[in-house]
Scaffold this motif. Structure first.
Motif, PDB file in Angstrom:
ATOM      1  N   SER A  88       0.827  -1.207   0.000  1.00  0.00           N
ATOM      2  CA  SER A  88       0.000   0.000   0.000  1.00  0.00           C
ATOM      3  C   SER A  88       0.863   1.259   0.000  1.00  0.00           C
ATOM      4  CB  SER A  88      -0.923  -0.002   1.226  1.00  0.00           C
ATOM      5  OG  SER A  88      -1.835  -1.079   1.160  1.00  0.00           O
ATOM      6  N   ASP A  91       2.191   1.771  -3.512  1.00  0.00           N
ATOM      7  CA  ASP A  91       1.200   2.256  -4.470  1.00  0.00           C
ATOM      8  C   ASP A  91       0.790   3.704  -4.208  1.00  0.00           C
ATOM      9  OD1 ASP A  91       0.804   0.188  -6.307  1.00  0.00           O
ATOM     10  OD2 ASP A  91      -0.496  -0.922  -4.944  1.00  0.00           O
ATOM     11  N   ALA A 237      -4.336   5.264  -6.061  1.00  0.00           N
ATOM     12  CA  ALA A 237      -5.492   4.772  -5.313  1.00  0.00           C
ATOM     13  C   ALA A 237      -5.401   5.238  -3.863  1.00  0.00           C
ATOM     14  CB  ALA A 237      -5.545   3.252  -5.372  1.00  0.00           C
ATOM     15  N   PRO A 240      -5.371   1.448  -1.722  1.00  0.00           N
ATOM     16  CA  PRO A 240      -5.035   0.368  -2.653  1.00  0.00           C
ATOM     17  C   PRO A 240      -5.343  -1.024  -2.124  1.00  0.00           C
ATOM     18  CG  PRO A 240      -3.046   1.429  -1.786  1.00  0.00           C
ATOM     19  CD  PRO A 240      -4.199   2.284  -1.393  1.00  0.00           C
ATOM     20  N   ARG A 242      -7.838  -1.941  -0.045  1.00  0.00           N
ATOM     21  CA  ARG A 242      -9.273  -2.169  -0.166  1.00  0.00           C
ATOM     22  C   ARG A 242      -9.663  -2.427  -1.617  1.00  0.00           C
ATOM     23  NH1 ARG A 242     -12.814   2.580   2.026  1.00  0.00           N
ATOM     24  NH2 ARG A 242     -11.962   3.580   0.142  1.00  0.00           N
ATOM     25  N   SER A 243      -9.092  -1.662  -2.532  1.00  0.00           N
ATOM     26  CA  SER A 243      -9.384  -1.859  -3.945  1.00  0.00           C
ATOM     27  C   SER A 243      -8.915  -3.236  -4.425  1.00  0.00           C
ATOM     28  CB  SER A 243      -8.712  -0.763  -4.774  1.00  0.00           C
ATOM     29  OG  SER A 243      -8.965  -0.936  -6.148  1.00  0.00           O
ATOM     30  N   ALA A 244      -7.730  -3.657  -3.963  1.00  0.00           N
ATOM     31  CA  ALA A 244      -7.195  -4.958  -4.368  1.00  0.00           C
ATOM     32  C   ALA A 244      -8.090  -6.095  -3.906  1.00  0.00           C
ATOM     33  CB  ALA A 244      -5.784  -5.136  -3.813  1.00  0.00           C
ATOM     34  N   THR A 246     -11.321  -5.964  -3.163  1.00  0.00           N
ATOM     35  CA  THR A 246     -12.723  -5.866  -3.580  1.00  0.00           C
ATOM     36  C   THR A 246     -12.820  -5.834  -5.099  1.00  0.00           C
ATOM     37  OG1 THR A 246     -12.604  -3.445  -3.282  1.00  0.00           O
ATOM     38  CG2 THR A 246     -13.487  -4.754  -1.445  1.00  0.00           C
ATOM     39  N   VAL A 247     -12.420  -4.721  -5.690  1.00  0.00           N
ATOM     40  CA  VAL A 247     -12.526  -4.574  -7.142  1.00  0.00           C
ATOM     41  C   VAL A 247     -11.720  -5.634  -7.886  1.00  0.00           C
ATOM     42  CG1 VAL A 247     -12.138  -3.009  -9.088  1.00  0.00           C
ATOM     43  CG2 VAL A 247     -12.905  -2.097  -6.882  1.00  0.00           C
ATOM     44  N   HIS A 248     -10.527  -5.941  -7.376  1.00  0.00           N
ATOM     45  CA  HIS A 248      -9.622  -6.865  -8.070  1.00  0.00           C
ATOM     46  C   HIS A 248      -9.485  -8.205  -7.338  1.00  0.00           C
ATOM     47  CE1 HIS A 248      -8.446  -3.523 -10.667  1.00  0.00           C
ATOM     48  NE2 HIS A 248      -8.339  -2.790  -9.573  1.00  0.00           N
ATOM     49  N   ARG A 249     -10.508  -8.567  -6.585  1.00  0.00           N
ATOM     50  CA  ARG A 249     -10.448  -9.794  -5.787  1.00  0.00           C
ATOM     51  C   ARG A 249     -10.220 -11.039  -6.660  1.00  0.00           C
ATOM     52  NH1 ARG A 249     -14.968  -9.211  -3.639  1.00  0.00           N
ATOM     53  NH2 ARG A 249     -16.211 -10.480  -5.070  1.00  0.00           N
ATOM     54  N   VAL A 376      -2.840  -0.098  -8.381  1.00  0.00           N
ATOM     55  CA  VAL A 376      -2.922  -1.059  -7.265  1.00  0.00           C
ATOM     56  C   VAL A 376      -1.995  -2.250  -7.484  1.00  0.00           C
ATOM     57  CG1 VAL A 376      -5.296  -0.427  -6.702  1.00  0.00           C
ATOM     58  CG2 VAL A 376      -4.862  -2.326  -8.283  1.00  0.00           C
TER      59      VAL A 376
END
Length: 439
Positions: A88, A91, A237, A240, A242-244, A246-249, A376
Motif C-alpha cells: 500500500s 502504491d 489509489a 489500494p 481495499r481496492s485490491a 474488492t474490485v480486483h479480488r 494497485v
C-alpha cells in the motif's frame, strides 16, 4: 476472472520514459537489492540443522530440525502483512521509497539473527528472539517481491516485459547460489564443531554490511515511468488494499492459485532438498549442497529464455508445461533419488527440476503483473503472491519433513508438490481465464 493483455504504457508514461542509461541504473539497483534481500531471507534454510541444535535443543535431532523449519515457516506468516502494509505504501508513495524500506529492515533483522544467543546462554529468550527477527524478515520480504517485480516490469520497453520481469528471478536465483555456496563453503572449510559453535552465524552477520549498500543503491534510482505518470495525474489509489481485495479480488485469487506450484516447487526442490538428502538419505552435506547448486544453475540458464519466449508467444503455455511436469515427474524423481542415494541421481533430479522451475520463473513475473492496473499493482500482486507463499511455500520444508516422518516414505514430499501443481494447472486451464494468458 480473465487476465488482461499486456498493459501498454499510457501516453503520459511514454512521455516520462527513461533513457537507456537511466533505465540500466534503475534495473541494476533493483536487482542488486533483491539479491541482498533474498539471500538474507533464504540463507536460514541451509543452516536449519545448526540453528536447530543451537536454539532448539532436543534429544531427538529430527525434532530440532522440525522446530527450526517451523521457525523458518513462521517468517512467512508475516509476508502477507508486509505485502499489505509495504505494498500500500508503494502504491501511494512510490516503488522506490518502499523498496528502500524493505532492504533496510531485512538487513538489520538478518544481522541480529547472527547475534542471537544459544538456548544454553539465554534459555527461552533464544527462540523468542530468533522468532522476532524472523518475523521482521518475513514482513520485509512481503513487500520486496511484488515491489521488485512491479518496478522491473514498469521500467521495461514495449514488448520486453517478459524478459525484464524474468530478470527479477535471475536475481533471486543468484541469491540462492550465494546462499547455497556460503553453506557449502562453510561446510567444507570448517569442522562440524566449529560450524555448530559459530560458523553458521557468519552469513547472517553480512546483513550489517549489506544494509547501507542496499539502501544507497535504491535511494538513488528513478521512479518507474508508469507510477510517475499515475502520480503526476493524481490517479493513485487512496486505499489500494481495499481496492485490491474488492474490485480486483478475482485477479488476486488467480495470482494466488498460479503461485502455488511456483512457490512449493522452489522450496521443496531447492530449500528442502539438501536437508532431505542428508537426514533422510544419509548423503554427505557437500554432495547435497552441490546437487542443489546444480538445480539453481539450470534454473538460471532457463529463466531469461523463458522471459524472451513470453515476449514472443505469451506465458500460459510455459506455465502449463512447468506445472504439468511437476505433477507427473515429482514422484519418479524422488523415487529415483531414494533408490540410488548418490550425487548422480541428485544431479538428475536437479536438472529436471531446474528446467521446470526456470520455465515458471521466466514467464510468471510479467504475466502476473498483467492482472492488475498500475494504481494497485504493487499491493495486489504482493498480496496474491505472498498469500500463496505463506500458506503453501513457507511451510513446505516442514510439511515435507512431517510427511517423510509419518509415512516412512522417502517420496512423500512429491505428493505435496503434485497436489499443488494440479491446482495451478486448474487455474491455467479454467475456461473463463483462457484468453487471459495470450497477448
Amino acid at each position: 476472472m480473465a487476465l488482461d493483455c499486456v498493459e501498454r504504457l499510457s501516453p503520459a508514461a511514454e512521455r516520462l520514459a527513461l533513457g537507456p542509461a537511466t533505465r540500466r541504473r534503475a534495473i541494476t539497483a533493483c536487482l542488486a537489492g533483491n539479491l541482498f534481500e533474498i539471500f538474507d531471507f533464504g540463507v536460514y534454510g541451509y543452516f536449519a540443522v545448526q540453528i536447530g541444535r543451537a536454539v532448539f535443543p532436543s534429544a531427538d535431532p529430527i525434532a530440532s530440525v522440525l522446530a527450526s523449519f517451523a521457525t523458518y515457516g513462521v517468517g512467512f506468516l508475516m509476508r502477507p502483512v508486509g505485502a499489505m502494509v509495504i505494498g500500500s505504501y508503494g502504491d501511494r508513495h512510490g516503488r522506490k521509497a518502499a523498496l528502500a524500506l524493505t532492504i533496510t529492515l531485512m538487513a538489520i533483522a538478518t544481522g541480529l539473527t547472527g547475534l542471537v544467543p544459544t538456548y544454553a546462554q539465554a534459555g527461552l529468550w533464544a527462540p523468542v528472539l530468533l522468532l522476532v527477527f524472523r518475523l521482521v524478515q518475513g514482513f520485509s520480504t512481503g513487500g520486496e517481491w511484488g515491489g521488485a517485480t512491479t518496478f522491473l516490469v514498469e521500467h521495461a520497453p514495449a514488448g520486453r516485459r517478459g524478459f525484464y520481469g524474468s530478470l527479477q528471478q535471475v536475481s533471486t536465483g543468484l541469491a540462492q547460489i550465494l546462499s547455497i555456496s556460503s553453506a557449502l563453503l562453510l561446510n567444507t572449510i570448517l569442522s562440524a564443531d566449529d560450524l555448530q559453535a559459530w560458523g553458521w552465524r557468519l552469513p547472517f552477520l553480512l546483513g550489517f554490511v549489506l544494509a547501507p549498500i542496499g539502501y544507497y543503491l535504491r535511494a538513488r534510482v528513478e521512479e518507474s515511468p508508469e507510477f510517475a505518470a499515475v502520480s503526476n495525474q493524481k490517479r493513485t489509489a487512496p486505499a489500494p488494499l481495499r481496492s485490491a481485495l474488492t474490485v480486483h479480488r478475482g485477479a488476486v485469487l488467480t495470482c494466488f492459485g498460479l503461485t502455488m506450484i511456483w512457490t512449493v516447487s522452489g522450496y521443496v526442490f531447492i530449500t528442502f532438498m539438501p536437508t532431505f538428502a542428508v537426514h533422510t538419505l544419509g548423503m554427505a552435506p557437500a554432495n547435497a549442497l552441490a546437487g542443489t547448486i546444480c538445480a539453481v544453475l539450470v534454473n538460471l540458464a532457463v529463466i531469461p529464455w523463458a522471459g524472451l519466449a513470453y515476449d514472443r508467444w505469451g506465458g500460459r503455455g510455459l506455465l502449463m508445461a512447468s506445472a504439468a511436469g511437476f505433477a507427473l515427474l515429482s514422484a519418479p524423481l524422488f523415487a529415483s533419488l531414494a533408490h540410488a542415494q548418490n550425487l548422480t541421481a541428485l544431479a538428475l533430479v536437479a536438472v529436471v527440476a531446474g528446467v521446470l522451475y526456470g520455465l515458471y520463473n521466466g514467464a510468471a513475473p510479467a504475466l502476473l503483473c498483467t492482472l492488475f492496473p498500475t494504481a494497485v499493482r504493487y499491493t495486489a500482486l504482493s498480496v496474491g503472491y505472498n498469500g500463496a507463499v505463506m500458506v503453501f511455500g513457507g511451510f513446505a520444508p516442514f510439511i515435507s519433513t512431517v510427511l517423510v516422518r509419518e509415512t516412512g516414505l522417502a517420496i512423500a514430499p512429491s505428493f505435496y508438490v503434485a497436489l499443488c501443481a494440479a491446482v495451478s494447472l486448474g487455474v491455467l486451464a479454467w475456461p473463463r481465464g483462457r484468453g487471459a494468458f495470450v497477448h
